[in-house]
Design an enzyme around this catalytic site. Structure first.
Site, PDB file in Angstrom:
ATOM      1  N   CYS A   1       1.881   2.163  -0.239  1.00 18.32           N
ATOM      2  CA  CYS A   1       1.615   0.208  -0.603  1.00 18.32           C
ATOM      3  C   CYS A   1       1.856   0.536   1.163  1.00 18.32           C
ATOM      4  O   CYS A   1       0.613  -0.455   1.356  1.00 18.32           O
ATOM      5  CB  CYS A   1       2.199  -0.226  -1.077  1.00 18.32           C
ATOM      6  SG  CYS A   1       2.834  -0.093  -2.512  1.00 18.32           S
TER       7      CYS A   1
HETATM    8  C1  UDX Z   1       6.951  -1.133  -0.965  1.00 20.06           C
HETATM    9  C2  UDX Z   1       7.254  -3.224  -1.380  1.00 20.06           C
HETATM   10  O1  UDX Z   1       8.976  -3.016  -1.315  1.00 20.06           O
HETATM   11  C3  UDX Z   1       6.958  -3.502  -3.078  1.00 20.06           C
HETATM   12  O2  UDX Z   1       7.905  -4.954  -3.245  1.00 20.06           O
HETATM   13  C4  UDX Z   1       5.423  -3.881  -2.916  1.00 20.06           C
HETATM   14  O3  UDX Z   1       4.873  -3.662  -4.091  1.00 20.06           O
HETATM   15  C5  UDX Z   1       4.615  -2.056  -3.139  1.00 20.06           C
HETATM   16  O4  UDX Z   1       5.367  -1.767  -1.318  1.00 20.06           O
HETATM   17  P1  UDX Z   1       7.929   1.013  -1.812  1.00 20.06           P
HETATM   18  O5  UDX Z   1       6.226   1.448  -1.108  1.00 20.06           O
HETATM   19  O6  UDX Z   1       7.824   1.652  -2.863  1.00 20.06           O
HETATM   20  O7  UDX Z   1       7.100  -0.403  -2.215  1.00 20.06           O
HETATM   21  O8  UDX Z   1       8.631   0.605  -1.018  1.00 20.06           O
HETATM   22  P2  UDX Z   1      10.284   0.916   0.063  1.00 20.06           P
HETATM   23  O9  UDX Z   1      11.276   0.669  -0.622  1.00 20.06           O
HETATM   24  O10 UDX Z   1      10.044  -1.165   0.543  1.00 20.06           O
HETATM   25  O11 UDX Z   1       9.943   1.098   1.544  1.00 20.06           O
HETATM   26  C6  UDX Z   1       8.235   1.627   2.001  1.00 20.06           C
HETATM   27  C7  UDX Z   1       8.803   1.417   3.620  1.00 20.06           C
HETATM   28  O12 UDX Z   1      10.241   1.007   4.767  1.00 20.06           O
HETATM   29  C8  UDX Z   1       9.052   3.203   3.322  1.00 20.06           C
HETATM   30  O13 UDX Z   1       8.943   3.914   4.439  1.00 20.06           O
HETATM   31  C9  UDX Z   1      10.718   3.111   4.199  1.00 20.06           C
HETATM   32  O14 UDX Z   1      11.086   4.092   4.233  1.00 20.06           O
HETATM   33  C10 UDX Z   1      10.920   1.480   4.582  1.00 20.06           C
HETATM   34  N1  UDX Z   1      12.384   1.330   3.732  1.00 20.06           N
HETATM   35  C11 UDX Z   1      12.943   1.102   2.702  1.00 20.06           C
HETATM   36  C12 UDX Z   1      13.178   0.534   4.654  1.00 20.06           C
HETATM   37  O15 UDX Z   1      13.239   0.599   5.698  1.00 20.06           O
HETATM   38  N2  UDX Z   1      13.887  -0.241   4.551  1.00 20.06           N
HETATM   39  C13 UDX Z   1      14.939  -0.352   2.498  1.00 20.06           C
HETATM   40  O16 UDX Z   1      15.564  -0.500   2.696  1.00 20.06           O
HETATM   41  C14 UDX Z   1      13.489   0.478   2.185  1.00 20.06           C
END
Ligand code: UDX
Length: 459
Positions: free
Chosen positions: A277
């Site tokens: 995403c």
């Molecule tokens: C994301 C959005 O959070 C979600 O609301 C949307 O609809 C789809 O995209 P996802 O891709 O599963 O979901 O990822 P997320 O858990 O948010 O992680 C995205 C990036 O942020 C990753 O690279 C992860 O490493 C980073 N991340 C995630 C952080 O830096 N801290 C966190 O606490 C969680």
């Protein structure tokens, strides 16, 4: 209600299973016979915690079934949800799956007597639902929007938490073409305990992008502060950001306890964001913005910082070790984040590619993602993948922690020392405790701490 969901990928299937669990009659439609077969035998075709369980419960009650054919699924439905993929392309996102699907739904609507709402859940750039999707539905059906309903209902599902995120949403955003579309969509979510945000179609589309962009901004902001700390020397970004996020406007205390909102976990330095995403959505929003005549400066900077971040890793190791030619490096973690086997846009890919270019011998380790990783970069003479982190560390001259899987965060200094030839640990997520490692004679390199320094410079 009878709801048909077109596309049983990650978003469509979680949506279908959760809505079936809530008592709606769901038909999932997918082109892939193996996906349809898995759903109909109550198995999850993808790895997502809790999904198979609710899929089974819904299936046993007869509330969920799957098929490959769209037409009968549309004719039978009160609501049709489009949840097919919108992959990146040069112009932003590729809408061909969404529009092909909308045309097919339109054709089926021609033969349908009853009113039906078509809702877009796929992530599409603002105005897509009200223009291109509407036009495809109208062309296919020979009817005008209003005779059928039209809605945009973005998803906010985190991989690894998708079932929980769906069942306990923080908000339900519904973009509606008209009052009747809203009323029907509100019935879909009756019983969910969350505020419903009613907006127009384009605003709903924008809310999804703006939400993901904000989280990505936090990550690249943290990485920019990390780079400034590295350039300054002797400032640890972890100390800096921990103190920044104690600001009560980010992290209030309730009854003496810090709330620690999820948002602050995006305010950590690392080797960049990945996944299906953030990278895609930011690029798409930036391309959309440019297409509308506004040059998006923050989004561009966020993407540039994120692109550069993983490339720092190899040069940092070279500064410490000299040439990497023939030296064994263990890369701990391949998935883009822990809790998933998804390697799309994972920072471990540029890191591994850089190591291979420097002729290192690379062993990639991951509890779940080795197979997916081997599909995007083939194992080769200098590259192997394993689930066994001990084997990977054996004889290695550097260990690079890329994905903070709990099992890697728990490896002790003694274990690193007993297995590795030269104990250099590069912490790309700043999740290891530096002091005990250094007390045991391990060299510790951390993003936002000391990756710019030469050997022995830091204290
Ligand atoms: C994301 C959005 O959070 C979600 O609301 C949307 O609809 C789809 O995209 P996802 O891709 O599963 O979901 O990822 P997320 O858990 O948010 O992680 C995205 C990036 O942020 C990753 O690279 C992860 O490493 C980073 N991340 C995630 C952080 O830096 N801290 C966190 O606490 C969680």
């Amino acid at each position: 209600m009878k709801i048909s969901i077109i596309g049983a990928g990650y978003v469509g299937l979680v949506t279908g299973a959760c809505l079936a669990f809530r008592g709606h009659r769901i038909t999932c439609v997918d082109k892939k016979p193996e996906v349809v077969k898995a759903i109909n035998t109550m198995r999850s075709p993808l790895h997502e915690p809790g999904l198979e369980d609710i899929l089974r419960q819904a299936g046993q009650r007869g509330y969920l079934q799957a098929q490959t054919e769209i037409k009968s699924a549309v004719i039978d439905a009160d609501v049709v949800i489009i949840a097919v993929g919108t992959p990146s392309c040069d112009q932003g996102i590729d809408l061909s799956h969404v529009l092909d699907c909308a045309r097919e739904i339109g054709t089926a609507l021609k033969e349908k007597q009853d009113y039906c709402v078509v809702a877009v859940k796929s992530t599409v750039v603002p105005t897509t639902t009200g223009t291109a999707v509407r036009a495809a539905l109208e062309a296919g059906s020979g009817r005008k929007a209003g005779e059928f309903g039209l809605a945009m209902n973005p998803e906010f599902l985190r991989e690894g938490n998708a079932v929980e995120d769906f069942m306990y949403p923080d908000r339900i955003v519904i973009g509606g073409f008209d009052q009747q579309s809203f009323s029907v969509m509100e019935k879909v979510y009756a019983g969910f305990d969350a505020p419903i945000v009613r907006v127009d179609l384009a605003t709903a589309e924008m809310i999804k992008y703006a939400s993901n962009a904000l989280l990505a901004v936090l990550i690249s902001y943290s990485n920019e502060i990390a780079s400034i700390c590295e350039a300054a020397g002797k400032i640890d970004v972890r100390d800096v950001l921990e103190a920044v996020t104690l600001d009560k406007r980010f992290n209030p205390r309730v009854q003496g306890e810090l709330v620690n909102p999820g948002l602050i976990s995006y305010l950590r330095a690392g080797c960049g964001f990945g996944g299906s995403c953030f990278p895609k959505d930011l690029s798409a929003l930036a391309a959309f913005s440019r297409g509308r005549g506004y040059e998006p400066r923050i989004l561009e900077a966020v993407l540039r910082i994120n692109h550069d971040q993983p490339h720092k890793v190899t040069s940092a190791l070279q500064r410490r070790l000299g040439s990497l030619d023939g030296r064994k490096i263990a890369v701990l973690g391949l998935s883009f984040k822990p809790g998933t086997d998804d390697v799309r846009e994972t920072p471990s890919l540029p890191i591994i590619t850089d190591f291979l270019a420097a002729k290192a011998e690379v062993v990639g380790v991951d509890p779940y993602a080795c197979d997916n990783m081997s599909r995007i970069i083939s194992p080769q003479e200098n590259l192997t993948f394993t689930r066994d982190w001990k084997a990977a560390l054996q004889g290695a001259e550097a260990a690079v922690l890329v994905t903070p899987w709990p099992e890697y965060m728990e490896i002790s200094g003694e274990t690193f020392r007993s297995l590795m030839k030269n104990v250099l640990i590069m912490d790309c997520r700043r999740v290891l405790n530096r002091e005990p490692l250094e007390a045991l004679g391990c060299q510790y390199l951390g993003i936002g701490l000391n990756i710019d320094e030469g050997l022995g410079d830091h204290g």
